[in-house]
Design an enzyme around this catalytic site. Structure first.
Site, PDB file in Angstrom:
ATOM      1  N   HIS A   1      -1.641 -12.577  -5.025  1.00 11.20           N
ATOM      2  CA  HIS A   1      -1.022 -11.841  -6.179  1.00 11.20           C
ATOM      3  C   HIS A   1      -0.259 -12.520  -7.414  1.00 11.20           C
ATOM      4  CE1 HIS A   1      -0.441  -8.401  -9.176  1.00 11.20           C
ATOM      5  NE2 HIS A   1      -1.269  -7.858  -8.972  1.00 11.20           N
TER       6      HIS A   1
ATOM      7  N   GLU B   1      -7.131 -12.693 -12.327  1.00  8.67           N
ATOM      8  CA  GLU B   1      -6.162 -11.777 -13.010  1.00  8.67           C
ATOM      9  C   GLU B   1      -5.465 -12.831 -14.251  1.00  8.67           C
ATOM     10  OE1 GLU B   1      -5.998  -7.997 -10.820  1.00  8.67           O
ATOM     11  OE2 GLU B   1      -4.289  -9.205 -10.421  1.00  8.67           O
TER      12      GLU B   1
HETATM   13  P1  PGA Z   1      -3.407  -3.990 -13.688  1.00  8.66           P
HETATM   14  O1  PGA Z   1      -3.450  -4.517 -12.796  1.00  8.66           O
HETATM   15  O2  PGA Z   1      -4.637  -2.602 -13.847  1.00  8.66           O
HETATM   16  O3  PGA Z   1      -2.294  -2.203 -13.963  1.00  8.66           O
HETATM   17  O4  PGA Z   1      -3.591  -4.342 -14.708  1.00  8.66           O
HETATM   18  C1  PGA Z   1      -3.701  -5.177 -11.966  1.00  8.66           C
HETATM   19  C2  PGA Z   1      -3.479  -6.293 -11.096  1.00  8.66           C
HETATM   20  O5  PGA Z   1      -2.155  -6.797 -10.949  1.00  8.66           O
HETATM   21  O6  PGA Z   1      -4.380  -6.368  -9.812  1.00  8.66           O
END
Ligand code: PGA
Length: 254
Positions: A93, A165
């Site tokens: 992450h 992401e």
């Molecule tokens: P968010 O986070 O939906 O708050 O943007 C996603 C994540 O960090 O996995």
């Protein structure tokens, strides 16, 4: 289309608060066609086991050690989370890459440890704003995949889910807005990810692998994002803290 909807609670809620959360999502998830996964902090996994075991909702950890056991004070092993019934672990992450300086080399070792212990990996990849602005997004994400999946066998890839992401779109609400990421950007990156998996493994593996999108998915945009057929689901942070909002997203027919 059946989707995989994952909640990342990050460092929020106490185990007692999570008990109510788990009971609510277990009830609300009944009848949903989607696969639903909740990833709370380590300290909540025993509660998850107690409440979610006989429900439709699976659960996972938000990180784990690359080491099997031993003198690693403060760390949590794969065996420990597995014993508490965690089916998944989020690895790589952007919080752990950026704030705890976890490297691709370490993430690669963690992936191997998770897979060796029968835990499915949700591997997060994605570029920073600076990388995006210097038009290096595709190269950057390809390299992350290359480094993180080094030495993994194709048959093990069944236990790997990729979450795209973009760091700049996380918790910013810069999603599907004029300045933020669009479905076109997301589809393009999913294509880049599949092509990289094809190059590293095979066309079959590229077709089969589950690819999620994460970054400010919430009640205001989930329909638009999750109707994008190139993605298999979403990893949801901030919006997942509200169990009612998360349930709405998790129950939808896509
Ligand atoms: P968010 O986070 O939906 O708050 O943007 C996603 C994540 O960090 O996995």
């Amino acid at each position: 289309m059946k989707k995989l909807i994952v909640a990342n609670l990050k460092m929020n809620t106490t185990p007692s608060e999570f008990k109510t959360y788990a009971m609510t999502i277990a009830t609300k998830a009944k009848g949903s066609k989607n696969n639903i996964v909740v990833c709370p902090p380590f300290t909540h996994l025993a509660v998850a086991k107690e409440i979610l075991t006989s429900s439709k909702v699976s659960y996972g950890a938000q990180n784990m050690s690359a080491e099997e056991e031993g003198s690693f004070t403060g760390e949590v092993s794969a065996k420990m989370v597995k014993d508490l019934g965690a089916e998944y672990v989020i690895l790589g992450h952007s919080d752990v890459r950026n704030k705890f300086k976890e490297t691709d080399k370490l993430i690669n070792r963690k992936i191997k440890t998770a897979l060796a212990n029968g835990i499915k990996v949700i591997l997060c990849v994605g570029e920073s704003l600076q990388t995006r602005e210097s038009k290096q997004t595709q190269n950057f994400v390809r390299k992350q995949l290359d480094d993180d999946l080094k030495g993994i066998y194709e048959n093990e890839l069944e236990g790997v889910i990729i979450a795209y992401e973009p760091v700049w779109a996380i918790s910013t609400n810069k999603t599907s807005s004029s300045k933020g990421i669009t479905n076109k950007d997301i589809s393009k990156m999913v294509e880049v990810i599949r092509k990289e998996i094809e190059a590293q493994f095979s066309a079959k593996a590229a077709k089969k692998i589950t690819v999620l999108y994460g970054g400010s998915v919430g009640l205001n945009n989930y329909k638009k994002i999750l109707s994008n057929e190139s993605i298999d689901g979403a990893l949801i942070g901030a919006a997942s803290l509200d169990v009612d909002a998360f349930s709405v997203i998790a129950r939808e027919n896509y």
